[in-house]
Design a protein around this motif. Sequence first.
Motif, PDB file in Angstrom:
ATOM      1  N   LEU A 171       6.635  -8.301  -9.430  1.00 27.60           N
ATOM      2  CA  LEU A 171       7.847  -8.816 -10.066  1.00 27.60           C
ATOM      3  C   LEU A 171       8.631  -9.765  -9.154  1.00 27.60           C
ATOM      4  CD1 LEU A 171       9.032  -5.611 -11.975  1.00 27.60           C
ATOM      5  CD2 LEU A 171       7.761  -7.578 -12.857  1.00 27.60           C
ATOM      6  N   ALA A 172       7.916 -10.704  -8.581  1.00 29.04           N
ATOM      7  CA  ALA A 172       8.557 -11.724  -7.734  1.00 29.04           C
ATOM      8  C   ALA A 172       8.251 -13.135  -8.205  1.00 29.04           C
ATOM      9  CB  ALA A 172       8.106 -11.547  -6.286  1.00 29.04           C
ATOM     10  N   LEU A 173       7.067 -13.354  -8.756  1.00 31.52           N
ATOM     11  CA  LEU A 173       6.622 -14.711  -9.058  1.00 31.52           C
ATOM     12  C   LEU A 173       7.340 -15.325 -10.258  1.00 31.52           C
ATOM     13  CD1 LEU A 173       2.783 -14.474  -8.379  1.00 31.52           C
ATOM     14  CD2 LEU A 173       4.659 -15.007  -6.806  1.00 31.52           C
ATOM     15  N   ILE A 233       3.887 -10.269  -1.176  1.00 23.35           N
ATOM     16  CA  ILE A 233       4.796 -11.391  -1.413  1.00 23.35           C
ATOM     17  C   ILE A 233       5.963 -10.955  -2.298  1.00 23.35           C
ATOM     18  CG2 ILE A 233       4.992 -13.534  -2.744  1.00 23.35           C
ATOM     19  CD1 ILE A 233       3.997 -14.196  -0.114  1.00 23.35           C
ATOM     20  N   GLY A 234       7.184 -11.192  -1.818  1.00 26.70           N
ATOM     21  CA  GLY A 234       8.359 -10.710  -2.519  1.00 26.70           C
ATOM     22  C   GLY A 234       8.493  -9.219  -2.333  1.00 26.70           C
ATOM     23  N   CYS A 235       8.333  -8.778  -1.095  1.00 29.53           N
ATOM     24  CA  CYS A 235       8.249  -7.342  -0.781  1.00 29.53           C
ATOM     25  C   CYS A 235       9.559  -6.613  -0.999  1.00 29.53           C
ATOM     26  CB  CYS A 235       7.787  -7.148   0.659  1.00 29.53           C
ATOM     27  SG  CYS A 235       8.997  -7.696   1.907  1.00 29.53           S
ATOM     28  N   GLY A 236      10.687  -7.336  -1.057  1.00 32.51           N
ATOM     29  CA  GLY A 236      11.972  -6.665  -1.221  1.00 32.51           C
ATOM     30  C   GLY A 236      12.248  -5.713  -0.076  1.00 32.51           C
ATOM     31  N   THR A 237      12.591  -4.489  -0.405  1.00 31.75           N
ATOM     32  CA  THR A 237      12.929  -3.503   0.617  1.00 31.75           C
ATOM     33  C   THR A 237      11.707  -2.804   1.203  1.00 31.75           C
ATOM     34  OG1 THR A 237      13.248  -1.762  -1.027  1.00 31.75           O
ATOM     35  CG2 THR A 237      15.183  -3.070  -0.438  1.00 31.75           C
ATOM     36  N   GLY A 238      10.522  -3.279   0.857  1.00 29.97           N
ATOM     37  CA  GLY A 238       9.308  -2.771   1.477  1.00 29.97           C
ATOM     38  C   GLY A 238       8.755  -1.497   0.879  1.00 29.97           C
ATOM     39  N   TYR A 239       9.214  -1.138  -0.325  1.00 30.06           N
ATOM     40  CA  TYR A 239       8.744   0.105  -0.948  1.00 30.06           C
ATOM     41  C   TYR A 239       7.221   0.107  -1.097  1.00 30.06           C
ATOM     42  CZ  TYR A 239       8.262   3.884  -4.364  1.00 30.06           C
ATOM     43  OH  TYR A 239       7.886   5.036  -5.017  1.00 30.06           O
ATOM     44  N   PHE A 240       6.673  -0.993  -1.625  1.00 30.45           N
ATOM     45  CA  PHE A 240       5.223  -1.041  -1.826  1.00 30.45           C
ATOM     46  C   PHE A 240       4.477  -1.497  -0.573  1.00 30.45           C
ATOM     47  CE2 PHE A 240       6.724  -0.949  -6.201  1.00 30.45           C
ATOM     48  CZ  PHE A 240       5.976   0.135  -6.656  1.00 30.45           C
ATOM     49  N   SER A 241       5.158  -2.149   0.337  1.00 28.91           N
ATOM     50  CA  SER A 241       4.552  -2.424   1.645  1.00 28.91           C
ATOM     51  C   SER A 241       4.205  -1.108   2.316  1.00 28.91           C
ATOM     52  CB  SER A 241       5.507  -3.233   2.526  1.00 28.91           C
ATOM     53  OG  SER A 241       5.789  -4.493   1.966  1.00 28.91           O
ATOM     54  N   ALA A 242       5.129  -0.146   2.218  1.00 30.82           N
ATOM     55  CA  ALA A 242       4.893   1.179   2.805  1.00 30.82           C
ATOM     56  C   ALA A 242       3.741   1.895   2.096  1.00 30.82           C
ATOM     57  CB  ALA A 242       6.168   2.020   2.730  1.00 30.82           C
ATOM     58  N   LYS A 243       3.695   1.795   0.763  1.00 32.00           N
ATOM     59  CA  LYS A 243       2.618   2.436   0.006  1.00 32.00           C
ATOM     60  C   LYS A 243       1.260   1.847   0.394  1.00 32.00           C
ATOM     61  CE  LYS A 243       5.308   5.058  -2.505  1.00 32.00           C
ATOM     62  NZ  LYS A 243       5.359   6.518  -2.256  1.00 32.00           N
ATOM     63  N   LEU A 244       1.206   0.535   0.527  1.00 33.73           N
ATOM     64  CA  LEU A 244      -0.045  -0.134   0.900  1.00 33.73           C
ATOM     65  C   LEU A 244      -0.461   0.244   2.317  1.00 33.73           C
ATOM     66  CD1 LEU A 244       0.762  -3.604  -0.659  1.00 33.73           C
ATOM     67  CD2 LEU A 244      -1.084  -2.091  -1.397  1.00 33.73           C
ATOM     68  N   GLN A 245       0.497   0.319   3.207  1.00 31.70           N
ATOM     69  CA  GLN A 245       0.204   0.702   4.589  1.00 31.70           C
ATOM     70  C   GLN A 245      -0.345   2.126   4.642  1.00 31.70           C
ATOM     71  OE1 GLN A 245       2.059   2.990   6.789  1.00 31.70           O
ATOM     72  NE2 GLN A 245       0.496   2.558   8.338  1.00 31.70           N
ATOM     73  N   GLN A 246       0.219   3.009   3.827  1.00 35.16           N
ATOM     74  CA  GLN A 246      -0.244   4.398   3.785  1.00 35.16           C
ATOM     75  C   GLN A 246      -1.660   4.508   3.228  1.00 35.16           C
ATOM     76  OE1 GLN A 246       2.872   6.238   1.478  1.00 35.16           O
ATOM     77  NE2 GLN A 246       4.404   5.874   3.083  1.00 35.16           N
ATOM     78  N   GLN A 247      -2.083   3.515   2.457  1.00 40.63           N
ATOM     79  CA  GLN A 247      -3.435   3.511   1.897  1.00 40.63           C
ATOM     80  C   GLN A 247      -4.438   2.843   2.830  1.00 40.63           C
ATOM     81  OE1 GLN A 247      -3.645   2.073  -2.132  1.00 40.63           O
ATOM     82  NE2 GLN A 247      -2.118   3.506  -2.888  1.00 40.63           N
ATOM     83  N   GLY A 248      -3.984   2.457   4.019  1.00 38.23           N
ATOM     84  CA  GLY A 248      -4.904   1.943   5.013  1.00 38.23           C
ATOM     85  C   GLY A 248      -4.939   0.435   5.163  1.00 38.23           C
ATOM     86  N   PHE A 249      -4.044  -0.260   4.475  1.00 37.57           N
ATOM     87  CA  PHE A 249      -3.995  -1.716   4.601  1.00 37.57           C
ATOM     88  C   PHE A 249      -3.164  -2.136   5.822  1.00 37.57           C
ATOM     89  CE2 PHE A 249      -4.947  -1.184   0.120  1.00 37.57           C
ATOM     90  CZ  PHE A 249      -5.818  -2.232  -0.150  1.00 37.57           C
ATOM     91  N   ALA A 250      -3.593  -3.215   6.443  1.00 34.08           N
ATOM     92  CA  ALA A 250      -2.758  -3.891   7.439  1.00 34.08           C
ATOM     93  C   ALA A 250      -1.866  -4.834   6.650  1.00 34.08           C
ATOM     94  CB  ALA A 250      -3.624  -4.670   8.428  1.00 34.08           C
ATOM     95  N   VAL A 251      -0.558  -4.553   6.625  1.00 34.80           N
ATOM     96  CA  VAL A 251       0.362  -5.197   5.690  1.00 34.80           C
ATOM     97  C   VAL A 251       1.263  -6.216   6.372  1.00 34.80           C
ATOM     98  CG1 VAL A 251       2.192  -4.807   3.983  1.00 34.80           C
ATOM     99  CG2 VAL A 251       0.380  -3.101   4.273  1.00 34.80           C
TER     100      VAL A 251
END
Length: 273
Positions: free
Chosen positions: A127-129, A64-82
């Motif tokens: 850092l979105a909420l 939530i509040g992914c911005g440019t997806g920096y941590f979306s990519a990190k989570l995806q690389q760790q095996g999460f369906a994001v």
Amino acid sequence: MSNKIATVATAIEQSKKLAIANAFGRAAQHYDKSAAFQRQVGHQLIELMSMQQVQCSNPSVIDIGCGTGYFSAKLQQQGFAVTAADLSNEMLLQAHKRCGNHCLYLQTDAENIAMANDSYDFAFSNLALQWCDDLSVPLRELQRVVKAGGVIFFTTLMDGSLNELKCAWSNIDDKQHVNTFKSQQCIEVEIAQSGLTIEVLEYTSIAVYYSTAMKLMRDLKGIGATHLQQHRQSGLVGRKTFMELEDAYNKYRSNNGLLPATYQVCFGVLKNA
């Protein structure tokens, strides 16, 4: 009369959300150049996530509040369906450039998430909420979309953030130039109101250093954080005023010759019991 008041309140709230989305949308293409602090905090949140020993086959997470997806990519690389979710469509376009088809993308409001109940195993928000007036509202929404037994990992800014900058501005005029964030007590009350169970709640100060106050101001503008939640200042800030700001900020210069910008950060791990 009450219906009219409710309608006006809703219109004001929508206007505020649009202003926030526009502020971050304008920053989207250049956000990453100014987001070193956001990345530092997010990496600490990722570490906190790994320490909680997240164990789940094919785990799903909403960022939530992914911005440019920096941590979306990190989570995806760790095996999460994001699912990368943000209020700003421009931010989601940047997230898609980074993550491609490895993530799902959702333009939505953290206070009214456009997903069904029990959609995810986990939620992540870096850092979105702090842009929400009442922290309990997005937390209840995350509780709704996260399955029973799931966990919500989040960071938010607290009262006292950028206090050096706030004090420097106070020597120049009485206008509001820096956002005010929630106190520790307020955060804890609103978490309690969400009904979630606290697994971890930590508070820490993080200082970022700049050679000039102007460079700090450029970073704040670069990430879209110059949007003021409480009151907009009137008029433009001229060169003379910025020179006065540099002089006022100079008294905070550290032994390393740099100017600190200190943030107060809350790290939270909440379980949907």
